[in-house]
Write a protein that holds these residues in place. Structure first.
Motif, PDB file in Angstrom:
ATOM      1  N   ASN A   1       0.825  -1.211   0.000  1.00  0.00           N
ATOM      2  CA  ASN A   1       0.000   0.000   0.000  1.00  0.00           C
ATOM      3  C   ASN A   1       0.854   1.254   0.000  1.00  0.00           C
ATOM      4  O   ASN A   1       0.558   2.231  -0.692  1.00  0.00           O
ATOM      5  CB  ASN A   1      -0.930  -0.006   1.214  1.00  0.00           C
ATOM      6  CG  ASN A   1      -2.019  -1.055   1.114  1.00  0.00           C
ATOM      7  OD1 ASN A   1      -2.361  -1.487   0.008  1.00  0.00           O
ATOM      8  ND2 ASN A   1      -2.563  -1.475   2.235  1.00  0.00           N
TER       9      ASN A   1
ATOM     10  N   ASP B   1       2.280   1.684  -3.411  1.00  0.00           N
ATOM     11  CA  ASP B   1       1.253   2.155  -4.349  1.00  0.00           C
ATOM     12  C   ASP B   1       0.988   3.647  -4.167  1.00  0.00           C
ATOM     13  O   ASP B   1       0.836   4.386  -5.150  1.00  0.00           O
ATOM     14  CB  ASP B   1      -0.042   1.368  -4.146  1.00  0.00           C
ATOM     15  CG  ASP B   1       0.063  -0.064  -4.656  1.00  0.00           C
ATOM     16  OD1 ASP B   1       0.996  -0.331  -5.438  1.00  0.00           O
ATOM     17  OD2 ASP B   1      -0.770  -0.898  -4.259  1.00  0.00           O
ATOM     18  N   LYS B   2       0.914   4.089  -2.907  1.00  0.00           N
ATOM     19  CA  LYS B   2       0.671   5.508  -2.645  1.00  0.00           C
ATOM     20  C   LYS B   2       1.820   6.373  -3.156  1.00  0.00           C
ATOM     21  O   LYS B   2       1.599   7.446  -3.720  1.00  0.00           O
ATOM     22  CB  LYS B   2       0.485   5.728  -1.143  1.00  0.00           C
ATOM     23  CG  LYS B   2      -0.826   5.193  -0.607  1.00  0.00           C
ATOM     24  CD  LYS B   2      -0.947   5.420   0.896  1.00  0.00           C
ATOM     25  CE  LYS B   2      -2.269   4.880   1.427  1.00  0.00           C
ATOM     26  NZ  LYS B   2      -2.382   5.067   2.895  1.00  0.00           N
ATOM     27  N   GLN B   3       3.047   5.892  -2.953  1.00  0.00           N
ATOM     28  CA  GLN B   3       4.197   6.650  -3.434  1.00  0.00           C
ATOM     29  C   GLN B   3       4.215   6.703  -4.951  1.00  0.00           C
ATOM     30  O   GLN B   3       4.520   7.738  -5.547  1.00  0.00           O
ATOM     31  CB  GLN B   3       5.496   6.024  -2.909  1.00  0.00           C
ATOM     32  CG  GLN B   3       6.748   6.817  -3.244  1.00  0.00           C
ATOM     33  CD  GLN B   3       6.728   8.208  -2.669  1.00  0.00           C
ATOM     34  OE1 GLN B   3       6.373   8.407  -1.510  1.00  0.00           O
ATOM     35  NE2 GLN B   3       7.114   9.201  -3.468  1.00  0.00           N
ATOM     36  N   LYS B   4       3.857   5.588  -5.573  1.00  0.00           N
ATOM     37  CA  LYS B   4       3.800   5.544  -7.045  1.00  0.00           C
ATOM     38  C   LYS B   4       2.746   6.508  -7.564  1.00  0.00           C
ATOM     39  O   LYS B   4       2.985   7.238  -8.533  1.00  0.00           O
ATOM     40  CB  LYS B   4       3.496   4.125  -7.511  1.00  0.00           C
ATOM     41  CG  LYS B   4       3.471   3.956  -9.025  1.00  0.00           C
ATOM     42  CD  LYS B   4       3.192   2.512  -9.412  1.00  0.00           C
ATOM     43  CE  LYS B   4       3.151   2.361 -10.934  1.00  0.00           C
ATOM     44  NZ  LYS B   4       2.880   0.953 -11.326  1.00  0.00           N
ATOM     45  N   GLN B   5       1.577   6.517  -6.906  1.00  0.00           N
ATOM     46  CA  GLN B   5       0.507   7.429  -7.313  1.00  0.00           C
ATOM     47  C   GLN B   5       0.935   8.880  -7.127  1.00  0.00           C
ATOM     48  O   GLN B   5       0.669   9.729  -7.983  1.00  0.00           O
ATOM     49  CB  GLN B   5      -0.750   7.142  -6.500  1.00  0.00           C
ATOM     50  CG  GLN B   5      -1.952   7.994  -6.912  1.00  0.00           C
ATOM     51  CD  GLN B   5      -3.178   7.672  -6.084  1.00  0.00           C
ATOM     52  OE1 GLN B   5      -3.071   7.189  -4.964  1.00  0.00           O
ATOM     53  NE2 GLN B   5      -4.342   7.957  -6.628  1.00  0.00           N
ATOM     54  N   LYS B   6       1.605   9.159  -6.017  1.00  0.00           N
ATOM     55  CA  LYS B   6       2.080  10.520  -5.765  1.00  0.00           C
ATOM     56  C   LYS B   6       3.084  10.942  -6.821  1.00  0.00           C
ATOM     57  O   LYS B   6       3.051  12.080  -7.312  1.00  0.00           O
ATOM     58  CB  LYS B   6       2.708  10.603  -4.377  1.00  0.00           C
ATOM     59  CG  LYS B   6       3.203  11.998  -4.019  1.00  0.00           C
ATOM     60  CD  LYS B   6       3.819  12.024  -2.637  1.00  0.00           C
ATOM     61  CE  LYS B   6       4.366  13.418  -2.320  1.00  0.00           C
ATOM     62  NZ  LYS B   6       5.002  13.452  -0.984  1.00  0.00           N
ATOM     63  N   ASN B   7       3.972  10.047  -7.186  1.00  0.00           N
ATOM     64  CA  ASN B   7       4.964  10.362  -8.214  1.00  0.00           C
ATOM     65  C   ASN B   7       4.302  10.654  -9.555  1.00  0.00           C
ATOM     66  O   ASN B   7       4.725  11.561 -10.286  1.00  0.00           O
ATOM     67  CB  ASN B   7       5.957   9.204  -8.358  1.00  0.00           C
ATOM     68  CG  ASN B   7       6.865   9.061  -7.156  1.00  0.00           C
ATOM     69  OD1 ASN B   7       7.013   9.989  -6.362  1.00  0.00           O
ATOM     70  ND2 ASN B   7       7.469   7.900  -7.000  1.00  0.00           N
ATOM     71  N   GLN B   8       3.254   9.883  -9.867  1.00  0.00           N
ATOM     72  CA  GLN B   8       2.543  10.107 -11.124  1.00  0.00           C
ATOM     73  C   GLN B   8       1.842  11.459 -11.124  1.00  0.00           C
ATOM     74  O   GLN B   8       1.864  12.190 -12.125  1.00  0.00           O
ATOM     75  CB  GLN B   8       1.532   8.977 -11.345  1.00  0.00           C
ATOM     76  CG  GLN B   8       2.168   7.629 -11.655  1.00  0.00           C
ATOM     77  CD  GLN B   8       1.153   6.507 -11.723  1.00  0.00           C
ATOM     78  OE1 GLN B   8       0.031   6.616 -11.230  1.00  0.00           O
ATOM     79  NE2 GLN B   8       1.543   5.392 -12.334  1.00  0.00           N
ATOM     80  N   LEU B   9       1.202  11.811  -9.982  1.00  0.00           N
ATOM     81  CA  LEU B   9       0.525  13.101  -9.883  1.00  0.00           C
ATOM     82  C   LEU B   9       1.525  14.251  -9.935  1.00  0.00           C
ATOM     83  O   LEU B   9       1.258  15.292 -10.550  1.00  0.00           O
ATOM     84  CB  LEU B   9      -0.282  13.163  -8.583  1.00  0.00           C
ATOM     85  CG  LEU B   9      -1.496  12.234  -8.514  1.00  0.00           C
ATOM     86  CD1 LEU B   9      -2.083  12.231  -7.109  1.00  0.00           C
ATOM     87  CD2 LEU B   9      -2.545  12.649  -9.531  1.00  0.00           C
TER      88      LEU B   9
END
Length: 269
Positions: A90, A93-101
């Motif tokens: 989790n 995933d959150k870090q990946k999502q933050k990087n994408q944003l």
């Protein structure tokens, strides 16, 4: 006549009561050596399990003997391991999502900067406007000469088109917070309308922001106007050229991900 057998006096027996505590002591020492040997032969996993059992007992008030075994069951261990793995997944995933944003934000701001720079170039405004993108915001700096008459906060009629052009570009990115700030030089204001540079910078920021918000596609909740007076110069106030640079309005589009600049290179001008 029979001869009486002469009995020797009974010999005194030594006190042997010390043997009991001595035997107990030997038993305890033997048990201690067995435990020490067992601990030295226990692998790391078993040692960690034992440590967890004692930690649980100490922290919850439950004795080790209250458990079915001194070690957590394999079921509990598997559940704890599974929960730990899920937390790691989790978090990743959150870090990946933050990087994408953050990457998307960088692309948005670079796109807006490019549009602004093209507008400035096409309209011959390079001496009056400039843009700068850094790790916290995209800033549009507008010279006071492009907007106001000396000592006034009313936007010139011919300059309203500039504000409308900026607002049209901002509406493409409606989720960003925008701060409009007014700045002056350090020369005391000398007219009946404004008592200080604070007042002048406040009115200039507010009036320019109101023109931006004539675009109904922009959300007023996202906009703030602030007065900085003479206290945030970008050049020396010792010269007229420096004071001219300090008299300005800045429109700052704030990042939501302040480390976004680490994702890609930041262009500044």
């Amino acid at each position: 006549m029979s001869k009486k057998t002469k009995h020797e006096p009974h010999e005194e027996h030594a006190d042997e009561s010390w043997l009991l505590p001595y035997a107990d002591l030997l038993t305890l020492l033997l048990a201690l050596f067995i435990v020490m040997y067992a601990m030295s032969a226990t692998d790391n996993k078993k040692f960690e399990e034992m440590s967890q059992a004692f930690n649980t007992a100490l922290s919850t008030g439950n004795g080790v003997l209250n458990f079915n075994s001194a070690m957590p069951s394999d079921k509990n261990m598997d559940k704890g391991k599974k929960d730990s793995e899920e937390n790691i997944v989790n978090s990743a995933d959150k870090q990946k999502q933050k990087n994408q944003l953050a990457k998307q934000e960088q692309e948005d701001l670079e796109k807006l900067k490019k549009q602004l720079d093209q507008y400035i170039h096409n309209n011959g405004l390079t001496n009056l406007l400039n843009t700068k993108l850094n790790q916290s915001q995209l800033t549009i700096t507008i010279s006071d000469n492009a907007l106001f008459a000396s000592g006034s906060a009313l936007v010139k009629p011919e300059s309203k088109q500039l504000a409308l052009a900026i607002s049209n570009m901002l509406q493409q990115f409606p989720t960003y917070n925008v701060v409009v700030s007014g700045h002056t030089d350090n020369m005391p204001i000398s007219n009946s309308e404004y008592a200080s540079n604070w007042d002048l910078s406040s009115d200039r920021a507010l009036h320019f922001m109101k023109i931006l918000l004539q675009n109904t596609n922009l959300d007023p909740v996202k906009f703030t106007s602030i007065a900085n007076g003479e206290y945030h110069p970008i050049a020396s106030n010792a010269t007229e050229a420096g004071r001219a640079k300090n008299r300005r309005v800045e429109v700052s589009i704030l990042r939501k991900y302040t480390d976004a600049a680490d994702q890609t290179s930041v262009k500044t001008k």
